[in-house]
Design a protein around this motif. Structure first.
Motif, mmCIF file in Angstrom:
data_model
loop_
_atom_site.group_PDB
_atom_site.id
_atom_site.type_symbol
_atom_site.label_atom_id
_atom_site.label_comp_id
_atom_site.label_asym_id
_atom_site.label_seq_id
_atom_site.Cartn_x
_atom_site.Cartn_y
_atom_site.Cartn_z
ATOM 1 N N MET A 320 0.793 -1.216 0.000
ATOM 2 C CA MET A 320 0.000 0.000 0.000
ATOM 3 C C MET A 320 0.836 1.282 0.000
ATOM 4 O O MET A 320 0.400 2.300 -0.540
ATOM 5 C CB MET A 320 -0.932 0.010 1.222
ATOM 6 C CG MET A 320 -1.923 -1.134 1.248
ATOM 7 S SD MET A 320 -3.047 -1.141 -0.176
ATOM 8 C CE MET A 320 -4.012 0.330 0.157
ATOM 9 N N THR A 321 2.032 1.262 0.609
ATOM 10 C CA THR A 321 2.771 2.513 0.782
ATOM 11 C C THR A 321 3.767 2.811 -0.334
ATOM 12 O O THR A 321 4.084 3.979 -0.564
ATOM 13 C CB THR A 321 3.524 2.543 2.122
ATOM 14 O OG1 THR A 321 4.403 1.411 2.202
ATOM 15 C CG2 THR A 321 2.559 2.527 3.280
ATOM 16 N N LEU A 322 4.273 1.802 -1.013
ATOM 17 C CA LEU A 322 5.228 2.079 -2.096
ATOM 18 C C LEU A 322 4.612 2.950 -3.193
ATOM 19 O O LEU A 322 5.250 3.920 -3.642
ATOM 20 C CB LEU A 322 5.768 0.767 -2.666
ATOM 21 C CG LEU A 322 6.789 0.038 -1.779
ATOM 22 C CD1 LEU A 322 7.138 -1.319 -2.374
ATOM 23 C CD2 LEU A 322 8.049 0.881 -1.590
ATOM 24 N N PRO A 323 3.393 2.671 -3.663
ATOM 25 C CA PRO A 323 2.817 3.574 -4.674
ATOM 26 C C PRO A 323 2.524 4.961 -4.117
ATOM 27 O O PRO A 323 2.656 5.968 -4.838
ATOM 28 C CB PRO A 323 1.534 2.856 -5.107
ATOM 29 C CG PRO A 323 1.200 1.940 -3.976
ATOM 30 C CD PRO A 323 2.516 1.500 -3.416
ATOM 31 N N ALA A 324 2.128 5.037 -2.840
ATOM 32 C CA ALA A 324 1.873 6.345 -2.237
ATOM 33 C C ALA A 324 3.158 7.170 -2.188
ATOM 34 O O ALA A 324 3.159 8.371 -2.481
ATOM 35 C CB ALA A 324 1.298 6.175 -0.831
ATOM 36 N N ALA A 325 4.266 6.526 -1.819
ATOM 37 C CA ALA A 325 5.555 7.218 -1.770
ATOM 38 C C ALA A 325 5.958 7.725 -3.148
ATOM 39 O O ALA A 325 6.414 8.869 -3.304
ATOM 40 C CB ALA A 325 6.625 6.278 -1.207
#
Length: 526
Positions: A320-325
């Motif tokens: 979930m966080t890699l694309p947000a980053a």
């Protein structure tokens, strides 16, 4: 209930709070911009908020929850109630004494700790002292609320504790709406917001207090007494407070350094609000759910279940966080322009600075979230000392890097220091878990991580070119509706591309989804 469903329960409440936080910051940016009152309010609010994270969320979600879970497992609800009352008596008394001392010493604290750079600016220092004095009692409310939230999470009643913080933003949005309606000046807005913070603390405490009573535990006040359970809690809580609040410690240090430059404090605060959305929705949800679940698994001797919980949490976190980053890194400026660029928020000065800070925070986002996934592996085993040592190293890295970069880069240099310190902390936590044999080796997870990174990189490249192609629609002269629809379309397209690439490369698969959604936990207590 499955692990991801529990994450989703917490994340939904957190998402509501963070979405309202966006609304709050948009109104604040329009009313105050990055001017002196915005700097004063953000610095003043940072102080009680840091103490809340250190002595409340950090300490009690790390030390109180495992001990409370142990009492439930060994002595049932009655034992847990007795333990809670013992802790409540000591905590309330200590918080009252701390608040009185801090209120009396507030001018010295602001001058030498919170915002030393304000001392030479006429009016700014005095305003910060007054605002901090009004808001500091918020600490008592939120610390007691955090204790009760820990009880609710241990009882697997997550929603009330997750949704309570939304009322801070609801109240502050109401205050800003009233200020706009009455045409209040910047100083009046700052003082109204401060009183709103204190009112929000009382409301949040009331919400979780009622929820704990409805869960079957009614807490009465006991005379403060150092029982064996309370002593054990304090031994665990001090290092846990430092560890659990490491991000806030670094932010407080960053605020103190940034106070030497006009607008830097408020620029950091506005960028922080945006990146807190994915951090809160994913990272906080993982930390809140994982700690009591991991504590229960270890207390019952189920080491396989404990290893599975940790691996699935990291899997979910990175997914979930890699694309947000990646999106924050590439699209920081259009996001800032849409969210903040109006009223007193200057396009030619404020937007580029806040966007640069936000992009750097994006690079640190996976580290900040992984820290929240790794630390329960220590706290659930009642080891709060090791993460505290790593937190101290992280703070040293942050201070050294910030002092080196701030004179050359300004506020973005503080963001670089925060991101570097986060990655150093996360890697140390993981390395020691592996060395101790507390991290189960998961070959499929290790294969998926580089594929997820590749998928996020593909999405980032596509967004970069799409953003430049649509530069006119995203620019400062474009109407708000056009900017909003264009940015939302880019975000949706980027997310679709990421998920398609992740499934195509094997970074994600339906087996992973089934393992997370279908895994059942123990039935809730109470």
């Amino acid at each position: 209930m499955s692990l991801v469903k529990k994450f989703a329960t917490v994340a939904s409440g957190t998402l509501m709070s963070r979405a309202l936080g966006f609304g709050r910051e948009m109104l604040m940016a329009a009313a105050l911009g990055t001017g002196p009152v915005a700097d004063a309010f953000n610095a003043a609010f940072q102080f009680p908020n840091t103490f809340r994270r250190l002595f409340a969320e950090g300490a009690f979600n790390a030390a109180f929850v495992p001990l409370f879970a142990k009492e439930i497992e060994t002595h049932g609800t009655d034992g847990a109630k007795r333990f809670s009352e013992e802790v409540f008596g000591v905590l309330f008394s200590a918080l009252l004494a701390l608040t009185i001392a801090m209120e009396l010493a507030m001018p010295l604290i602001v001058r030498y700790l919170v915002a030393p750079g304000f001392a030479d600016t006429p009016g700014k220092f005095e305003t910060t002292v007054l605002l901090a004095t009004i808001m500091f009692p918020y600490l008592i409310c939120m610390s007691l609320a955090a204790m009760m939230a820990g009880m609710l999470n241990s009882l697997r009643r997550y929603f009330a504790a997750a949704i309570a913080p939304a009322f801070l933003n609801i109240i502050l949005i109401s205050v800003l709406g009233y200020a706009w309606y009455r045409g209040l000046d910047a100083h009046a807005v700052g003082f109204s917001l401060s009183w709103g913070v204190l009112a929000a603390g009382l409301v949040q405490l009331a919400i979780v207090w009622v929820a704990v009573r409805n869960a079957g535990i009614s807490i009465g006040f006991r005379r403060p007494k150092m029982t064996p359970n309370v002593k054990r809690l304090l031994i665990l809580a001090l290092p846990a407070a430092i560890t659990g609040g490491i991000t806030q410690i670094n932010q407080l240090i960053g605020t103190a350094i940034a106070s030497a430059q006009d607008s830097a404090v408020s620029s950091l605060a506005y960028a922080d609000r945006v990146y807190q959305l994915p951090l809160g929705v994913v990272g906080v949800a993982v930390a809140i759910v994982l700690l009591p679940e991991l504590s229960r698994a270890l207390k019952s001797g189920n080491l396989i279940e404990a290893a599975n919980l940790q691996n699935r949490s990291v899997e979910f976190t990175l997914f979930m966080t890699l694309p947000a980053a990646a999106a924050l890194w590439v699209m920081a400026e259009p996001i800032v322009r849409l969210v903040y660029e109006r009223g007193a928020f200057a396009a030619n000065h404020s937007t580029p600075t806040v966007a640069a800070i936000l992009a750097i925070f994006g690079l640190g986002l996976p580290a900040f979230v992984l820290i929240k996934a790794f630390t329960p592996g220590y706290f659930a085993r009642e080891d709060t000392r090791t993460p505290m040592i790593f937190a101290a190293i992280s703070v040293a890295v942050n201070v050294a890097t910030a002092l080196t970069l701030f004179p050359r880069m300004g506020a973005p240099g503080i963001a670089v220091a925060s991101a570097v310190a986060g990655w150093v902390n996360a890697l140390m936590l993981l390395a020691v878990l592996i060395r101790r044999g507390h991290w189960g080796r998961d070959v499929p997870l290790l294969k998926r991580i580089p594929r997820l990174v590749l998928s996020a990189a593909v999405m980032a490249v596509a967004l970069y070119f799409a953003e430049h192609w649509l530069a006119v629609r995203l620019g400062p002269g474009s109407p708000l509706v056009v900017k909003a629809t264009t940015l939302l379309a880019l975000v949706a397209s980027g997310a679709l591309l990421y998920f398609v690439t992740a499934f195509a490369t094997g970074g994600a698969d339906f087996g992973m989804i089934r393992r997370n959604i279908g895994r059942k936990g123990s039935p809730p207590l109470g």
